[in-house]
Design a protein around this motif. Sequence first.
Motif, short mmCIF file in Angstrom:
data_model
loop_
_atom_site.label_atom_id
_atom_site.label_comp_id
_atom_site.label_asym_id
_atom_site.label_seq_id
_atom_site.Cartn_x
_atom_site.Cartn_y
_atom_site.Cartn_z
N CYS A 150 0.85 -1.20 0.00
CA CYS A 150 0.00 0.00 0.00
C CYS A 150 0.88 1.25 0.00
O CYS A 150 1.86 1.33 0.74
CB CYS A 150 -0.90 0.02 1.23
SG CYS A 150 -2.19 -1.24 1.23
N SER A 151 0.50 2.23 -0.80
CA SER A 151 1.23 3.49 -0.77
C SER A 151 0.86 4.32 0.45
O SER A 151 1.62 5.20 0.87
CB SER A 151 0.96 4.29 -2.06
OG SER A 151 -0.43 4.50 -2.24
N ASP A 152 -0.31 4.05 1.04
CA ASP A 152 -0.78 4.79 2.22
C ASP A 152 -1.33 3.78 3.23
O ASP A 152 -2.53 3.47 3.22
CB ASP A 152 -1.84 5.80 1.82
CG ASP A 152 -2.25 6.73 2.96
OD1 ASP A 152 -1.90 6.43 4.13
OD2 ASP A 152 -2.93 7.73 2.69
N LEU A 153 -0.46 3.26 4.09
CA LEU A 153 -0.90 2.26 5.06
C LEU A 153 -1.95 2.81 6.00
O LEU A 153 -2.89 2.11 6.38
CB LEU A 153 0.31 1.74 5.86
CG LEU A 153 -0.03 0.72 6.96
CD1 LEU A 153 -0.67 -0.53 6.38
CD2 LEU A 153 1.21 0.37 7.77
N GLN A 154 -1.83 4.09 6.40
CA GLN A 154 -2.80 4.67 7.32
C GLN A 154 -4.21 4.63 6.72
O GLN A 154 -5.19 4.34 7.42
CB GLN A 154 -2.42 6.10 7.66
CG GLN A 154 -3.12 6.65 8.90
CD GLN A 154 -2.68 5.93 10.16
OE1 GLN A 154 -1.50 5.88 10.49
NE2 GLN A 154 -3.62 5.34 10.89
N GLN A 155 -4.32 4.91 5.43
CA GLN A 155 -5.61 4.85 4.76
C GLN A 155 -6.14 3.42 4.74
O GLN A 155 -7.34 3.18 4.95
CB GLN A 155 -5.50 5.41 3.34
CG GLN A 155 -6.76 5.27 2.49
CD GLN A 155 -7.96 6.02 3.05
OE1 GLN A 155 -7.79 6.95 3.84
NE2 GLN A 155 -9.15 5.62 2.66
N ALA A 156 -5.27 2.45 4.48
CA ALA A 156 -5.70 1.06 4.48
C ALA A 156 -6.18 0.63 5.87
O ALA A 156 -7.20 -0.07 5.99
CB ALA A 156 -4.55 0.16 4.02
N LEU A 157 -5.49 1.05 6.91
CA LEU A 157 -5.93 0.73 8.27
C LEU A 157 -7.27 1.39 8.58
O LEU A 157 -8.14 0.79 9.23
CB LEU A 157 -4.87 1.17 9.29
CG LEU A 157 -3.55 0.41 9.25
CD1 LEU A 157 -2.56 1.03 10.23
CD2 LEU A 157 -3.75 -1.07 9.56
N HIS A 158 -7.44 2.61 8.13
CA HIS A 158 -8.72 3.31 8.32
C HIS A 158 -9.85 2.54 7.63
O HIS A 158 -10.95 2.39 8.19
CB HIS A 158 -8.65 4.73 7.77
CG HIS A 158 -9.96 5.44 7.76
ND1 HIS A 158 -10.55 5.96 8.90
CD2 HIS A 158 -10.84 5.69 6.74
CE1 HIS A 158 -11.71 6.51 8.58
NE2 HIS A 158 -11.91 6.35 7.28
N GLU A 159 -9.58 2.05 6.43
CA GLU A 159 -10.60 1.32 5.68
C GLU A 159 -10.97 0.01 6.39
O GLU A 159 -12.15 -0.36 6.44
CB GLU A 159 -10.10 1.02 4.27
CG GLU A 159 -10.26 2.18 3.31
CD GLU A 159 -11.74 2.40 2.99
OE1 GLU A 159 -12.28 1.70 2.11
OE2 GLU A 159 -12.37 3.25 3.65
N THR A 160 -10.00 -0.69 6.93
CA THR A 160 -10.32 -1.93 7.64
C THR A 160 -11.11 -1.63 8.92
O THR A 160 -12.06 -2.36 9.24
CB THR A 160 -9.04 -2.72 7.98
OG1 THR A 160 -8.16 -1.92 8.78
CG2 THR A 160 -8.33 -3.17 6.72
N TRP A 161 -10.73 -0.56 9.62
CA TRP A 161 -11.48 -0.19 10.83
C TRP A 161 -12.94 0.11 10.47
O TRP A 161 -13.86 -0.32 11.16
CB TRP A 161 -10.83 1.03 11.48
CG TRP A 161 -11.47 1.44 12.78
CD1 TRP A 161 -11.10 1.08 14.03
CD2 TRP A 161 -12.63 2.30 12.94
NE1 TRP A 161 -11.93 1.64 14.98
CE2 TRP A 161 -12.89 2.39 14.33
CE3 TRP A 161 -13.45 2.98 12.05
CZ2 TRP A 161 -13.94 3.15 14.85
CZ3 TRP A 161 -14.50 3.72 12.56
CH2 TRP A 161 -14.73 3.80 13.94
N ARG A 162 -13.13 0.84 9.39
CA ARG A 162 -14.48 1.19 8.95
C ARG A 162 -15.31 -0.05 8.65
O ARG A 162 -16.50 -0.13 9.00
CB ARG A 162 -14.39 2.08 7.69
CG ARG A 162 -15.74 2.44 7.09
CD ARG A 162 -15.60 3.11 5.73
NE ARG A 162 -14.97 2.26 4.73
CZ ARG A 162 -15.58 1.26 4.09
NH1 ARG A 162 -16.86 0.96 4.35
NH2 ARG A 162 -14.94 0.54 3.20
#
Length: 263
Positions: free
Chosen positions: A120-132
Amino acid sequence: MSEAILDKRRIADSFGRAAATYDQAAAFQRTVGRNLMHRLPDRFVPADVVDLGCGTGHFTRLLETRYGASVCGLDLAEGMLRYACRQSDHTRWVAADAERLPLRDASQDLIFSSLALQWCSDLQQALHETWRALRPGGYLAFNTLLDASLHELRDAWTTVDGFVHVNRFMTLETLQAHLCQAGFTFWHCEVERHVLCYEQLSDLTRELKAIGAHNVNAGRPGGLTGRSRLRALTEAYEAFRTGQGLPATYDVAQVILRKGPTR
């Protein structure tokens, strides 16, 4: 078109082309994925499960067996999904980007992801998506490579030229900072070091090619690597040889996160 989009397409194409050879060369990947599965809570029985970055579907099928539930396999590489679909017709396979998950809010109990989120180029965004996408009480289980991974190959290349030949991975400190900011009420991270040994450097590079793990970083060289540079690389790598052969080190962060109740 942005560099991030170009890299995602390159990653998807690279892994898609490797679908037919991936399983035969992925012993290390299976080991660390099994180690991640063993870290899941014993009494946790999820009803809705996603295998994010499912590849050929190896762990998708293991998760189905473990939980007796239909598991949805998501991957960026459509070539991997086509191969996975031929191996099993009992699972849903969906082309998806981890940074833009096609999942409803609070719809999943478990998201499992083995050696996928480092792309992922943006791990924080991927983590946010999984949390959602997780329900309260749901778990995200993922592992990712850290910066010391393949340091022997990276160091050997620095003696040959100034290009970036080996994928760069984040530090443990950077990963932990992302975990702290991801919104989960609980997380735990352990680091495993795996040192694989090869008789010849070509055995390692052939394996990396077979699993589709090509260099996707900016600064990578264009075109083919000449024979003189390959000889220089081989000679430089020999400095790392031990009695077991040529080592290739992988540092793997094994991470479990739990989403708390909605406030």
